[in-house]
Structure formats: C-alpha cells, structure tokens
Design a protein around this motif. Sequence first.
Motif, PDB file in Angstrom:
ATOM      1  N   ARG A 103     -34.355 -26.737 -17.677  1.00 25.30           N
ATOM      2  CA  ARG A 103     -33.562 -25.526 -17.826  1.00 25.30           C
ATOM      3  C   ARG A 103     -32.372 -25.828 -18.003  1.00 25.30           C
ATOM      4  O   ARG A 103     -31.324 -25.198 -19.022  1.00 25.30           O
ATOM      5  N   ASP A 104     -31.304 -26.533 -17.255  1.00 26.11           N
ATOM      6  CA  ASP A 104     -30.281 -26.847 -17.388  1.00 26.11           C
ATOM      7  C   ASP A 104     -29.901 -27.814 -18.795  1.00 26.11           C
ATOM      8  O   ASP A 104     -28.827 -27.217 -19.362  1.00 26.11           O
ATOM      9  N   ARG A 155     -29.903 -25.043 -21.415  1.00 22.39           N
ATOM     10  CA  ARG A 155     -28.701 -24.031 -21.228  1.00 22.39           C
ATOM     11  C   ARG A 155     -27.552 -24.656 -21.791  1.00 22.39           C
ATOM     12  O   ARG A 155     -26.834 -24.173 -22.472  1.00 22.39           O
ATOM     13  N   GLU A 156     -27.423 -26.038 -21.648  1.00 17.63           N
ATOM     14  CA  GLU A 156     -26.319 -26.721 -22.248  1.00 17.63           C
ATOM     15  C   GLU A 156     -26.496 -26.561 -23.569  1.00 17.63           C
ATOM     16  O   GLU A 156     -25.247 -26.700 -24.449  1.00 17.63           O
TER      17      GLU A 156
END
Length: 402
Positions: free
Chosen positions: A307-308, A311-312
């Motif tokens: 996820r992270d 998102r980035e």
Amino acid sequence: MTPATGRPSPVTAPVPFFPPDLFEEDRDTVLRLLYELGTGEEQKFILGEHTRRFESELARRLGAADVVTCASGTGALQLVLTALGTGPGDEVVVPAFGCAPLAAAVLHTGAVPVFADIDPHTLTMDPADARRRVTGRTRALMPAHMFSVMADMPAFNTLAAEYGLRLVEDSAVAQGATLAGRPAGLWGDAGVYSFVQVKSFGMPGEGGAVVTDDEETAQRVRMLRNHGQDGRHRFLHHLVGHNSRFDEIQAAVQSHRLPGLSARLARRAAIASHYTERLTGLPGITTPPAGTDGRCYYVYTLLADDRDALREHLTAHGVHTHVYYPRPLPEQAAFAPFAAPPATGRPSGPKDAPAGRTNGFPWPHALRAARRHLSLPVHHMLTDAQVEHVADTVRAHALRTG
C-alpha cells in the motif's frame, strides 16, 4: 473512458482526492440564500421552515416515516443511541475497523463499545463475529457501511431479532445506496447520514440526519437535538438533551442540491465500475466486491499488498489518495482501554508485526485492512482523462512490482 495500456496517461495537473471547487457552481445560489435569510423578517437561522422542508424532501425520497436533521453525523449516532435507551451498564457491538465516532458515540452515552472483526472482502462488520460478541449486557448492534459497500443488513436484522437487540445503522457514507430494494438507513430501528463536505451529499459545513420509520424514536431524537424541548414550547425541557440543531442556510442549500444527487451518484458509480474493470486481477491488488446492489461510491477503496509504495507512486504521478483508518479502533489510544484483550497476552498492533501477520491480535481482518486499504479519487467532477490516468498509474505500479 476508454481503457489504455502502458505508462500512466499524460495528465499534467494533479488529480485531487476531494475537488477544491466542489461548490463553485452553487456559489451564486448560496450567496443569494445567505442574503435572503440574513435579511428576512423571521430572522430564524436554525430549525426553521427550510429545515422542515429539507427533512420532508429526504423522507419522501426515501419513503421513510421521518427524517430528523442535526448538527453532524457523529451527533446523529449519539442521538439515536440515547433515544433508544442506551446507557451505563450497556454494551454496543461495533466494527473494529472504521471511524472513531463508532466507538466514541457509544462511550458518550455511558455504554461500552464491544469490537467485532470485519469481513475481509466487504470490510464491514462480520455478522458471525458480532454474534460471538453478544452478551447479557448487549443493548444494540451498530454495523457501519464501509467505503462503497453496505453491511450485511439482513443478517444483522436476524441477529438483532434473535437476541432482542436494537439495530442502529451507520449509513453515514451510504446515502443513495439500496440493498434488496431497501434504502440504506432504513434497515434498523434508525440510521444516520452525514452531510460533511466530503460525503456523497456533502455540503459546505457540518450536518447529519437520523432516518427512521419509528415515530417514537423520531420524536425523542427531535427533542434530544434541541436541549430536550418538544419544539412547541421553548424552555420546557422534557429530556436532558444536546445542542445538535440544523442550520437554515445549509438546509436551503441542501434542498437546492438534492435534485442533482442521483446524477452525481451515477457518475461516481460509472467511475468505480471503470476502475474495477481496469484493476481487477492485478498482482497484489484486491478491488471492492463487484455488483451494484448495496453499493454507493462515497470513495473507491482497494487493498494493496504494498500500500505505501503504491501510494508513493500515485503521489509521484499527481494522484492524491487517502488512507482513512491506519489503525483498527481497538488499537487507537482513545479506545484501547475498552477493548477486550485476546486470550493470551496483550493486543499486538500494527507496530508489532509485519504486514500480513497479526500475532494473535483478536481482530485480524481489521488489522490487515488497516495496513492494506487505499482510497482513490472517485468524485463526480473527475474528467475521463483523470480517471484513466488514475487507473493507468495503479496498473503501471502493480505490473512493474508484481
């Protein structure tokens, strides 16, 4: 919206998660209403004729017996719980994954929230796990519709009837959705909507509503929102109430915007359908459950193993995203003291285990959802090019890293 392939499509401006010009087309109307109310002979700015008209319009649209507007969706939850007699010594079963008011509204009545895990696919409260949480002190069940999916209300209706419990439907994000032909908000003793700016029927300010087919519940909520007064006699207080009154200007604005709600919801649904078509089957990505029944695309939320990093990547390509609930409610400092401990040891939170592992945490699906969920822009003001850019950007990352 025509499917594209390859690298993210060339959209130069950022794709906002919340449209900054959401009310631009309503500006002239809002200014006119503000002037008319401010200079009107009646000089009534709360709970006046505009509020009564807006409540009637919503009730007629829903086929509901009554709608009672109030100061916020959070306030609506507390008003309903209080109207249904919830208080000290009671327990209310709520989802372990969701917004803080699910637990806070219960605590403000003096009752205790009991957290149930969620279904890993719908991300709404799991009826089977909720059943395991019912005790002799349980007063009510409070399932919440989550992101774009309504909770399994038929199952919760059955569970509430079996144990003689009240059923409160947190439909704050689901206005406009129907399940098996019944509107969100009308499955239990009462439901709530939120009109805060970012919701599907958001307005330029705070506001909410209680919807119910029960006359007594509506009457009590109507008194509770206005310091326990009955609306006929000022300064005669029948109940210990709250100040949760609705603004006349906002009521007039919402009446003005109500006819366009269906079209805005349809645009959101079309965008969501396109996302699902483009993103289903990508490695490491889980899209929301398919179908149209019980759906209302307040946001479009997928689950991503990384996820992270995703998102980035989206941020680097100008796509704004949102992580709503980075920790389950039982892991939040405000509510952890009220969370039942696991069978062995202390709850293990997101900091205690890598993604995919829960280390005995008693709400494992809530914990995984907190680590993996990511919401994409889905508001009705997105252009087709922006929608395509979002889908292309997610695909590019998933195909490169998968």
